[in-house]
Design a protein around this motif. Structure first.
Motif, short mmCIF file in Angstrom:
data_model
loop_
_atom_site.label_atom_id
_atom_site.label_comp_id
_atom_site.label_asym_id
_atom_site.label_seq_id
_atom_site.Cartn_x
_atom_site.Cartn_y
_atom_site.Cartn_z
N ALA B 183 4.91 -50.43 -18.00
CA ALA B 183 4.22 -49.39 -18.78
C ALA B 183 4.38 -49.70 -20.26
CB ALA B 183 4.78 -48.02 -18.45
N LYS B 184 3.27 -49.70 -20.97
CA LYS B 184 3.31 -50.07 -22.39
C LYS B 184 2.55 -49.05 -23.22
CE LYS B 184 1.49 -54.18 -21.84
NZ LYS B 184 1.10 -55.61 -21.92
N PHE B 213 -3.45 -46.80 -4.41
CA PHE B 213 -2.20 -46.49 -5.11
C PHE B 213 -2.16 -45.04 -5.56
CE2 PHE B 213 -0.86 -50.81 -5.04
CZ PHE B 213 -2.02 -51.55 -5.13
N PHE B 214 -0.92 -44.58 -5.71
CA PHE B 214 -0.66 -43.24 -6.20
C PHE B 214 0.31 -43.40 -7.35
CE2 PHE B 214 -2.07 -39.27 -4.60
CZ PHE B 214 -1.21 -38.29 -5.04
N LEU B 215 -0.10 -42.88 -8.50
CA LEU B 215 0.75 -43.01 -9.68
C LEU B 215 1.28 -41.63 -10.03
CD1 LEU B 215 0.06 -45.37 -12.49
CD2 LEU B 215 0.26 -43.03 -13.21
N ARG B 216 2.55 -41.53 -10.37
CA ARG B 216 3.06 -40.26 -10.86
C ARG B 216 3.82 -40.50 -12.15
NH1 ARG B 216 8.00 -38.13 -6.89
NH2 ARG B 216 9.53 -39.74 -7.43
N TYR B 217 3.70 -39.52 -13.04
CA TYR B 217 4.35 -39.68 -14.33
C TYR B 217 4.71 -38.31 -14.89
CZ TYR B 217 -0.40 -38.65 -16.08
OH TYR B 217 -1.63 -38.08 -16.34
N ARG B 218 5.75 -38.27 -15.68
CA ARG B 218 6.14 -37.03 -16.36
C ARG B 218 7.00 -37.40 -17.56
NH1 ARG B 218 11.53 -35.87 -15.48
NH2 ARG B 218 12.46 -36.75 -13.59
N PRO B 219 6.98 -36.54 -18.59
CA PRO B 219 7.93 -36.77 -19.68
C PRO B 219 9.32 -36.42 -19.17
CG PRO B 219 6.66 -34.78 -20.08
CD PRO B 219 6.14 -35.37 -18.83
N GLU B 246 9.29 -39.67 -24.26
CA GLU B 246 9.56 -40.76 -23.32
C GLU B 246 9.11 -40.31 -21.92
OE1 GLU B 246 13.58 -42.06 -23.22
OE2 GLU B 246 13.22 -43.58 -21.69
N TYR B 247 8.39 -41.22 -21.24
CA TYR B 247 7.87 -40.93 -19.91
C TYR B 247 8.57 -41.76 -18.85
CZ TYR B 247 4.08 -37.78 -21.00
OH TYR B 247 3.37 -36.67 -21.38
N ILE B 248 8.60 -41.18 -17.67
CA ILE B 248 9.05 -41.92 -16.48
C ILE B 248 7.84 -42.05 -15.55
CG2 ILE B 248 9.96 -39.77 -15.47
CD1 ILE B 248 12.01 -41.52 -13.99
N ILE B 249 7.64 -43.24 -15.04
CA ILE B 249 6.42 -43.54 -14.29
C ILE B 249 6.77 -44.30 -13.00
CG2 ILE B 249 4.23 -44.83 -14.35
CD1 ILE B 249 4.89 -44.56 -17.60
N GLN B 250 6.11 -43.90 -11.90
CA GLN B 250 6.31 -44.62 -10.63
C GLN B 250 4.98 -44.78 -9.92
OE1 GLN B 250 9.42 -41.77 -9.23
NE2 GLN B 250 10.49 -43.63 -8.61
#
Lengths: 195, 335
Positions: B183-184, B213-219, B246-250
């Motif tokens: 992630a950039k 694909f399934f993407l999930r993200y949150r601060p 700052e985000y976390i992504i999976q």
């Protein structure tokens, strides 16, 4: 084979494969919904095992990855032609059994029958594109099966729909194989004849 | 003579000193330590309600000569409980694997036997060297409606148990998570993050068997995830990120047509591009800290709150309508 190798033919093939894949995906989704409705309306157990039904083309195949493009198209076409006849028969039986009492199930069956017919036509188009002769449908067809009891009819219907759902998945995979570019320049993509 | 003796936890164990008579004078040791005579009945050693800690080497010596007359290795354990079995295809359409474990240890050696039946056909599940509790099987047929039946039997010296799994070809398809998730930030875009990933390397033919694909993200500061499902491609641009957070992504993967979603990928962290460089002046830092703490659920002030299309008027009195609303609200407060 020149027609099959031309850029326009390659584009047409890719277009037919893409549309066929989408059609197979929609067909599968509708068959799965129809299966749920059929099991419920016919009072069947969803987990019931159904022995191989005579006349229902099994989707199961060995060495699937080694099949040529022509084999894939021909097997798919034979299968969907068979399903067209089987679904028409199911529709007839359903009307006899229930009349107008279950119009929704009848409509769902008819919708799937239409998609199966469309897919069969789609496969014929692909075969025509490859300048392959389209096998004629067997004249009078096989002799009609012996009259089944109501319960046997319901179980056969379950077997037909389950196998059709498998075929819809297989067909999408087959068309993706067909749509792959050929490794050898000039040869029909995915349709190399086996020696 | 020396051998191994298996006994259940809680059992009463009687050990004879080989061929010695009941009334012979003997000494028993456990792991080299003399056993008190209170545990003896004649020359027999009586162990009541044995526990795991009583596993060990038991030796019996003739009274005066100290000749070793009998030796046994006592292993206290339990018969196996029903094993836990799982089968999965992470490399469809090549094959699938099954792995197993015992829900509780038996403390004694166990052997496992697995059988796989497809219809009427017996199939061989080849044991993996590592891990030991796994075997794999190649599909001989694809697109079959006939179910697979896998039976795992576990046996030890104190008993046996088994479990059976029945499933169809499609149901156990579960890819491994996507790999190399990156992630950039996007330069000059404070609300965007560019995410890319790769198909799991164990998935053999993504062209014929594409994954979705399934993407999930949150601060990091929030608990609620945003989700996006992507039917093709291995990249996605997040366009609604909170600036400066700052985000976390999976990412997870699934075959386009069949099976279940993979586990989530390894999480990656990224922060969207911000306008100010990191070496802020003290005054600017205070201003930013104050703004950030009062607007945690709104777009922070560092984010543009005016898009070009939201500007009303022109020239020197051109006002962004959202800024106008804020000003109006504050005005009402102070009247």
């Amino acid at each position: 084979m020149a027609a099959a190798d031309s850029p326009s033919a390659a584009l047409r093939r890719r277009d037919l494969c893409s549309r066929g894949i989408r059609l197979a995906g929609k067909m599968r989704a509708d068959v799965v919904d129809l299966l749920d409705a059929y099991v419920e309306r016919q009072g069947l157990d969803a987990s019931a095992s159904v022995a191989a039904v005579e006349g229902v083309p099994p989707a199961a195949v060995e060495r699937w990855d080694e099949q040529t493009g022509t084999q894939r198209l021909l097997e798919n076409l034979a299968a969907y032609r068979a399903f067209r006849a089987l679904l028409a028969q199911m529709l007839e039986e359903q009307r006899e059994q229930l009349g107008d009492a279950d119009a929704a199930l009848g409509r769902a069956l008819a919708a799937v029958l239409l998609q199966v017919s469309a897919f069969a036509y789609h496969l014929e188009e692909l075969l025509r594109l490859e300048s392959r002769g389209i096998p004629g449908e067997e004249g009078a067809g096989p002799p009609p099966p012996p009259r089944l009891s109501l319960f046997e009819q319901k179980l056969r219907g379950l077997g037909v729909l389950r196998e059709l759902a498998q075929w819809a998945v297989r067909s999408a995979r087959d068309l993706r194989q067909l749509a792959k570019p050929s490794p050898a320049a000039g040869s029909a993509p995915g349709l190399a004849e086996s020696p | 003579d020396s051998h191994v003796q298996y006994e259940r936890v809680g059992a009463d164990v009687t050990m004879k000193c080989g061929s010695m008579d009941w009334d012979a004078a003997v000494t028993w040791t456990a792991n080299g330590t003399d056993i008190d005579e209170s545990h003896l009945n004649g020359s027999y050693l009586i162990l009541k309600n044995v526990g795991l800690s009583q596993s060990g080497q038991y030796s019996c010596y003739e009274g005066s000569s100290w000749h070793l007359k009998y030796q046994t290795y006592l292993r206290v354990g339990t018969p196996p409980k029903e094993p836990v079995l799982m089968c999965r295809s992470n490399n469809y359409p090549k094959g699938f694997y099954c792995s197993w474990h015992l829900p509780t240890p038996t403390y004694i050696p166990n052997s496992f036997n697995i059988s796989v039946i497809h219809g009427t056909k017996d199939m061989v599940c080849e044991r993996d060297a590592v891990p030991k509790n796994r075997c794999h099987i190649r599909y001989l047929q694809l697109f079959s409606t006939v179910k697979y039946k896998v039976t795992l039997t576990v046996t030890n010296a104190l008993g046996k148990n088994f479990t059976t799994l029945t499933f169809d070809e499609f149901a156990i398809v579960k890819p491994d998570p996507p790999e190399s998730v990156v992630a950039k930030p996007v330069p000059n875009n404070p609300r965007r993050l560019e995410v890319s990933w790769q198909n799991p390397s164990s998935w053999p033919d993504p062209e014929s068997f594409p994954l979705k694909f399934f993407l999930r993200y949150r601060p990091l500061i929030l608990d609620q995830w945003q989700h996006v499902e992507l039917s093709d491609g291995t990249s996605h641009t997040i366009t609604d990120a909170y600036a400066g957070k700052e985000y976390i992504i999976q990412v997870a993967a699934k075959d386009n047509d069949i099976g279940t979603w993979s586990d989530w990928s390894v999480a990656v962290h990224a922060t969207p591009w911000t306008e100010e460089p990191k070496h802020l002046t003290t005054e600017a830092q205070i201003t930013e800290t104050t703004s950030a703490s009062t607007s945690s659920f709104m777009a922070p002030p560092t984010t543009k709150i005016c898009d070009k299309g939201a500007v009303v008027g022109s020239g020197a009195v051109a006002v962004c309508w959202t800024a106008g609303l804020v000003v109006a609200a504050y005005s009402v407060l102070f009247i």
